[in-house]
Design an enzyme around this catalytic site. Structure first.
Site, PDB file in Angstrom:
ATOM      1  N   ASP A  56      11.163 -44.215 -12.357  1.00 49.64           N
ATOM      2  CA  ASP A  56      12.217 -43.383 -11.771  1.00 49.64           C
ATOM      3  C   ASP A  56      12.481 -43.765 -10.321  1.00 49.64           C
ATOM      4  O   ASP A  56      12.904 -42.944  -9.516  1.00 49.64           O
ATOM      5  CB  ASP A  56      11.834 -41.908 -11.867  1.00 49.64           C
ATOM      6  CG  ASP A  56      10.493 -41.609 -11.178  1.00 49.64           C
ATOM      7  OD1 ASP A  56      10.139 -40.438 -11.081  1.00 49.64           O
ATOM      8  OD2 ASP A  56       9.815 -42.576 -10.748  1.00 49.64           O
ATOM      9  N   ASP A  85      15.630 -41.320 -21.019  1.00 48.00           N
ATOM     10  CA  ASP A  85      16.412 -42.555 -20.867  1.00 48.00           C
ATOM     11  C   ASP A  85      17.878 -42.240 -20.598  1.00 48.00           C
ATOM     12  O   ASP A  85      18.526 -42.887 -19.759  1.00 48.00           O
ATOM     13  CB  ASP A  85      16.274 -43.422 -22.121  1.00 48.00           C
ATOM     14  CG  ASP A  85      14.885 -44.022 -22.268  1.00 48.00           C
ATOM     15  OD1 ASP A  85      14.119 -43.961 -21.287  1.00 48.00           O
ATOM     16  OD2 ASP A  85      14.568 -44.543 -23.358  1.00 48.00           O
ATOM     17  N   ASN A 124      10.392 -36.251 -19.278  1.00 46.17           N
ATOM     18  CA  ASN A 124       9.829 -37.073 -20.352  1.00 46.17           C
ATOM     19  C   ASN A 124       8.788 -36.313 -21.156  1.00 46.17           C
ATOM     20  O   ASN A 124       8.723 -36.405 -22.384  1.00 46.17           O
ATOM     21  CB  ASN A 124       9.204 -38.340 -19.767  1.00 46.17           C
ATOM     22  CG  ASN A 124      10.209 -39.459 -19.618  1.00 46.17           C
ATOM     23  OD1 ASN A 124      11.273 -39.429 -20.226  1.00 46.17           O
ATOM     24  ND2 ASN A 124       9.890 -40.447 -18.807  1.00 46.17           N
ATOM     25  N   ASP A 169      13.519 -41.976  -5.067  1.00 42.80           N
ATOM     26  CA  ASP A 169      12.519 -41.621  -6.077  1.00 42.80           C
ATOM     27  C   ASP A 169      12.910 -40.270  -6.654  1.00 42.80           C
ATOM     28  O   ASP A 169      13.130 -39.299  -5.917  1.00 42.80           O
ATOM     29  CB  ASP A 169      11.121 -41.560  -5.439  1.00 42.80           C
ATOM     30  CG  ASP A 169      10.062 -41.207  -6.455  1.00 42.80           C
ATOM     31  OD1 ASP A 169       9.247 -40.327  -6.170  1.00 42.80           O
ATOM     32  OD2 ASP A 169      10.061 -41.809  -7.548  1.00 42.80           O
ATOM     33  N   HIS A 176      11.203 -39.274 -24.556  1.00 40.16           N
ATOM     34  CA  HIS A 176      11.683 -40.450 -23.824  1.00 40.16           C
ATOM     35  C   HIS A 176      13.185 -40.665 -23.988  1.00 40.16           C
ATOM     36  O   HIS A 176      13.840 -41.169 -23.075  1.00 40.16           O
ATOM     37  CB  HIS A 176      10.932 -41.699 -24.299  1.00 40.16           C
ATOM     38  CG  HIS A 176       9.512 -41.728 -23.850  1.00 40.16           C
ATOM     39  ND1 HIS A 176       9.142 -41.953 -22.543  1.00 40.16           N
ATOM     40  CD2 HIS A 176       8.360 -41.528 -24.533  1.00 40.16           C
ATOM     41  CE1 HIS A 176       7.835 -41.912 -22.437  1.00 40.16           C
ATOM     42  NE2 HIS A 176       7.326 -41.651 -23.626  1.00 40.16           N
TER      43      HIS A 176
END
Length: 451
Positions: free
Chosen positions: A425, A399, A390, A382, A395
């Site tokens: 994530d 990404d 973000n 994680d 975004h």
């Protein structure tokens, strides 16, 4: 008795208490109206599936303003997911309409059909949606198709080709050969069926039994490769399409066996599939090379994805007089199927396998633990503070970061291991046949590489 001088003070106290209650009541009513307005905005957006619109934050309290901001973030994520799904569906529809084969997505009823499926009935493809799949075929084949669909929906997978006749306005109907696979379509399990017209092939098989000379005239006019051989497997005839597919001139091929001219291998592991003509004559039955056959020329320069069947030619008394091979170039169709299969099992952003495929492989590994007494290691990763990226950068940088981190994690594991993006994530690693000490080393390497 209450002293008279206390009465004014009591009256003022009661009046102050009443005013305080009134103010609190008005503030509560105002807050309730704000909540009701916010609720109405959310309900209207959900009912209209208008996830791109924003919930108004004007005239809201600080707490409700923060709540509306969170709702707007959720709507933005849903809108992006909806746009991604629509893009994938648009790509699939374009590919399906570009190929000459019948393409259906269905359960008992049709969920999607390309124009090839609708044209024979004189309908638009949208008019087929919602109709039973069996409406496309002649009555004699409907019960069989219902049984096949029921078996597939019950997870009784079958890789066999099925043949049936379609309704096309002609009394004789059109023969089709189909192969199906399970896919995830709009959140539900559905069947993807791709069928090709084999009317010519059926006509060829019947014609060969009556007259070889007439068959040769017919065979030269069709778009499928046809090869005939004697009882020893020696080629006696091949049509012009087979000549092109094999890449050998007719005069060179005659008198040889098919295995002397081309090799048939499995496109996955390059395993030799043998000579279908010899197998057909030996087993005295029809032989299909399956859905993964690859035909390789003698020099190895040319490869074609091929669907090939070899059937024995029987005389009226039942004795076998030879064999006929029907071959069809399915390079384009197989590429479409592989692309759709890849999209169904991989995360479009990172290229890693998705959660569904990861869970399937995890289940397989659990079976191997029980059956083969092997051991595997499951790791969960994680990313910390990814939401900050973000929120602050947007975004698109987020990404890009996910793509780079996915490649970094993938580089740390062995070729036999699996890495998946489980969502957001979150990532998973399945280390196959890995000792615990080695797994700890791989996990530490992955963490250091990410840092």
């Amino acid at each position: 008795m209450i002293e008279l001088w206390l009465i004014p003070f009591l009256v003022l106290a009661c009046l102050g208490f009443a005013i305080t209650c009134l103010v609190l009541w008005r503030r509560q009513r105002h807050h309730i109206r704000q909540v009701e307005a916010l609720h109405q905005d959310v309900v209207e957006s959900a009912e209209a599936a208008a996830f791109g619109q924003r919930v108004s934050r004007r005239n809201l309290s600080n707490e409700l303003g923060e709540l509306s901001g969170t709702i707007n973030l959720l709507f933005d994520a849903l809108a992006a997911k909806d746009a991604q799904m629509r893009q994938c569906e648009s790509l699939f529809e374009g590919l399906a309409n570009a190929v000459p084969n019948l393409v259906l997505i269905h359960r008992e009823q049709i969920l999607f059909a390309n124009s090839v499926a609708a044209d024979p009935l004189g309908l638009e493809k949208e008019q087929l949606v919602g109709r039973p799949v069996t409406d496309l075929m002649r009555p004699a084949f409907r019960a069989m198709m219902r049984n096949v669909i029921a078996a597939q929906l019950a997870d009784q997978h079958s890789d066999e080709l099925i043949e049936f006749q379609l309704i096309n306005g002609d009394e004789r109907g059109a023969w089709a050969e189909a192969r199906s696979t399970m896919i995830d379509y709009r959140g539900q399990q559905a069947i993807l069926t791709v069928a090709q017209d084999i009317t010519y092939r059926k006509s060829v098989e019947a014609t060969l039994a009556r007259s070889k000379q007439q068959a040769q005239i017919t065979l030269e006019s069709i778009g499928e490769g046809v090869v005939t051989a004697d009882t020893q497997g020696t080629i006696e005839y091949l049509n012009s399409t087979a000549e092109k597919l094999i890449g050998t001139e007719r005069q060179v091929a005659l008198g040889k066996r098919l295995g002397d001219i081309v090799s048939l291998v499995d496109e996955g592991d390059r395993r030799d599939l043998g000579d279908p003509v010899i197998r057909c004559l030996t087993d005295r039955r029809r032989i299909s090379m399956g859905s993964r056959a690859l035909m390789v020329s003698q020099d190895g320069d040319n490869e074609l994805s091929i669907e090939m069947t070899a059937s024995p030619i029987k005389s009226p008394d039942g004795s076998i007089t030879g064999a006929v091979v029907i071959m069809h170039d399915v390079t384009e169709v197989r590429g479409l199927t592989q692309q759709m299969s890849y999209q169904a099992t991989h995360d479009p952003l990172t290229g890693l396998i998705n959660r569904r495929e990861f869970e399937r492989r995890l289940e397989q590994s659990l079976h191997s633990v029980r059956d083969e007494k092997s051991s595997h290691v499951l790791c969960y990763l994680d990313l910390d503070r990814f939401k900050v990226v973000n929120d602050t950068c947007g975004h698109m940088p987020g990404d890009n970061l996910l793509r780079e981190l996915s490649a970094i994690i993938k580089d740390q594991v062995r070729d036999s291991d699996f890495v998946a993006r489980l969502g957001g994530d979150e990532f998973g690693m399945l280390l196959m046949g890995c000792p615990l000490l080695k797994a700890r080393q791989i996990a530490d390497d992955a963490i250091r590489a990410v840092h």
